[in-house]
Scaffold this motif. Sequence first.
Motif: not given
Lengths: 452, 452
Positions: A5, A7, A83, B10, B77-79
């Motif tokens: 992911k 971010l 993602y 992550e 979906w985490r953190p």
Amino acid sequence: METTKYLLSEKEMPTSWYNILPDLPVPLPPPLHPGTGQPLGPADLAPLFPMALIMQEVSSEPFIEIPEEVQSIYHLWRPSPLYRARRLEKALDTPAKIYYKYEGVSPAGSHKPNTAVAQAYYNKKEGVKRLATETGAGQWGSALAMACMFFGLECKVYMVKVSYNQKPYRRILMETWGAKVVPSPSTDTNAGKTILNQDPDSPGSLGIAISEAVEDAAGREDTKYSLGSVLNHVLLHQTVIGLETKKQMEMAGDYPDIVVGCIGGGSNFAGLFLPYAGDKIKQGKKIRIIAVEPEACPTVTKGPYCYDFGDTVGLTPLLKMHTLGHTFVPPSIHAGGLRYHGMAPIVSHLGNLGIIEAVAVHQNAAFKAGIQFARNEGIIAAPEPTHAIKVVIDEAVRCKNEGVSRTILFNLSGHGHFDLTSYDDYLTGKLEDYEYPEALVKKALADLPKVA
Amino acid sequence: METTKYLLSEKEMPTSWYNILPDLPVPLPPPLHPGTGQPLGPADLAPLFPMALIMQEVSSEPFIEIPEEVQSIYHLWRPSPLYRARRLEKALDTPAKIYYKYEGVSPAGSHKPNTAVAQAYYNKKEGVKRLATETGAGQWGSALAMACMFFGLECKVYMVKVSYNQKPYRRILMETWGAKVVPSPSTDTNAGKTILNQDPDSPGSLGIAISEAVEDAAGREDTKYSLGSVLNHVLLHQTVIGLETKKQMEMAGDYPDIVVGCIGGGSNFAGLFLPYAGDKIKQGKKIRIIAVEPEACPTVTKGPYCYDFGDTVGLTPLLKMHTLGHTFVPPSIHAGGLRYHGMAPIVSHLGNLGIIEAVAVHQNAAFKAGIQFARNEGIIAAPEPTHAIKVVIDEAVRCKNEGVSRTILFNLSGHGHFDLTSYDDYLTGKLEDYEYPEALVKKALADLPKVA
């Protein structure tokens, strides 16, 4: 199995939107006045839109600053995650790398707030007290309801009656955020009353709802009209998606060979691809940009590129676009956001210039792909982006067959939490595929306005 | 207005869960065998749970490593984000600082996957092929359905029939992820058949559904049972919430004076507060930990602390906990996740030791707070965490009245996308408040099992 992911921090969020207009190799044909056939001036649009948005519609600035107040609200869910779909790649046993930008993280559950917040801001700044809009299934209406709440604007939503009755969840969402929602046709406007006199049981249509919202806004000093797709300024606001994605793809050390998205009015996909289209135009990047539309409403793949009205009743300016005719009513596919007779002029123009391509898919194939995605990546996509997923999977399988690794990027424009009955219909075999309604389109194209 | 969101990468996600058992100043009373009244051994639980989870239930290790495969799925979906609720603070004109941890970002929309993924992993590792569970409104069932999908396990969900019929969205969600869902009572078990023979129109209850799932798991070699709250290992898995939050509060340069959450079985709030309770026990931190429950089901504020069954029928071991009696059926409040007669033994024990406190609120007051939150922060909370929001707002107003700034942290355990009809009921004045059903509780408490 590694999940990846990408971010960005709030500080890394783009602070300007990207405007493709000055980068176009051929200028965009202007909107025309339906009476005179002449290009529109800003004054023609002033009863419906605030001047800041009218000026964005024709701006020649390549970047337009995102106001701080808008950035601050974007930060509630932006930057949105990018993602890498490693589980899907593995399930497909493909050498392709699949990335998706996820816009379902907004409180309204889709990309729509990117422009709703900006539109509410500019209206508020110019003293507007109230916005009127239409909504079909409610994606756009809920985004505008939320945006108006943040700026203390009243929000009136004319919601197509059949959706109002069948899909209460999005109506409640709008009301929770404080909007006034009425089923359209309503008795609040002359347009609505006229329809109700002819047919008290009219189920409504997006065309009727637009007429009601436009009449509402035109008739009140304190009110403007707000549109959720198609127009240049709407696509401009959505480019925050693609600008973020470019930074995130850099974090991943990658650049897309193929960019995919679904198109209804064009705004979610344009938001992702416009910055890449800019690279293609200015830097000669070799990149395929594939717009996916429903077979039941194949605007770009089957519709001519010509001037037409944006609404069914014929109240709006004439826009040069791919169209199936403004009187065409698309079959009732579940992807309500893709049921539009026209296409954003910018998207249509780029298609005509060969910068983007389009394909059409059936909804059963789209939902099958959506289920495959959900069972690997976890996220339940809205019916609209399942159309994009179908083509992404096809391209990934082609990579396998050809023994080539390509980087595929797509926009997962929203979640399907309010659309689960459509998944149920697919899973229980109740979902119908609609062939291209050629006869209806032919009839609608006969109604095209004459332009000199 | 600044929006502030604290995101971890992550790599910053905790790689161990926190186990409070070795830090408790007084040991947790053990579960007892309902027949012998003696403490349970691991073998007693082996028909229902894999050994790894049974050992976690009684572990004395302060930290337990999160397996890499579980971490990898958490990363979808985490953190999860921590937010500062600046808009709500401004609307309340309070000197308090309000933070919330948002667990609605998981694909299932709540904190439940934190333990569902771990449970599916350990079962898979021990060769289990299939999990059986019960669900009321569907939060837990959908989380387990998703988790089983990731590990290729079959998932059978006994869903309380009245919810199965009235709330199709969560059923469809489970089916989209591949679970088999049946309305309970069903003809798939003897327990279900017995009930149906007595009353073919039985609407079902959580108690009946638990009986069916336990019978299913106990009767099949390939199947184990899975529970979504109450047990020590479930709370352990949820501590990833609080461990992340501590890092994020450090990023914010802050530490909570007050930690708030809603409690039904106790798992979402324990997930947030257990690491802070550890600080309170070991470092003497002055921190108020406030558990919020519904007035209609006030387990901690009104129920005695004693041994009782975890299910209505009386099949489970005896747990020492706050309870309203295992035969008590709570009124039909919308926060289905808070309708449980008992409370996690760890939460009950900490309440008894004075480390946490509890308050009860009515659902109309909770939804009023939820609307106020949605109209400032945008996010629509599930009915359960609106109970926490009510107390957060009360405490923030108290800060204003006392002229004191306190740092208030709460767990926004899930979104309300599948619960919008309850918002509609509130907005249209149809929501009923239920007084504490004292006579029913008294009757149920008379059924408490006798323990030497």
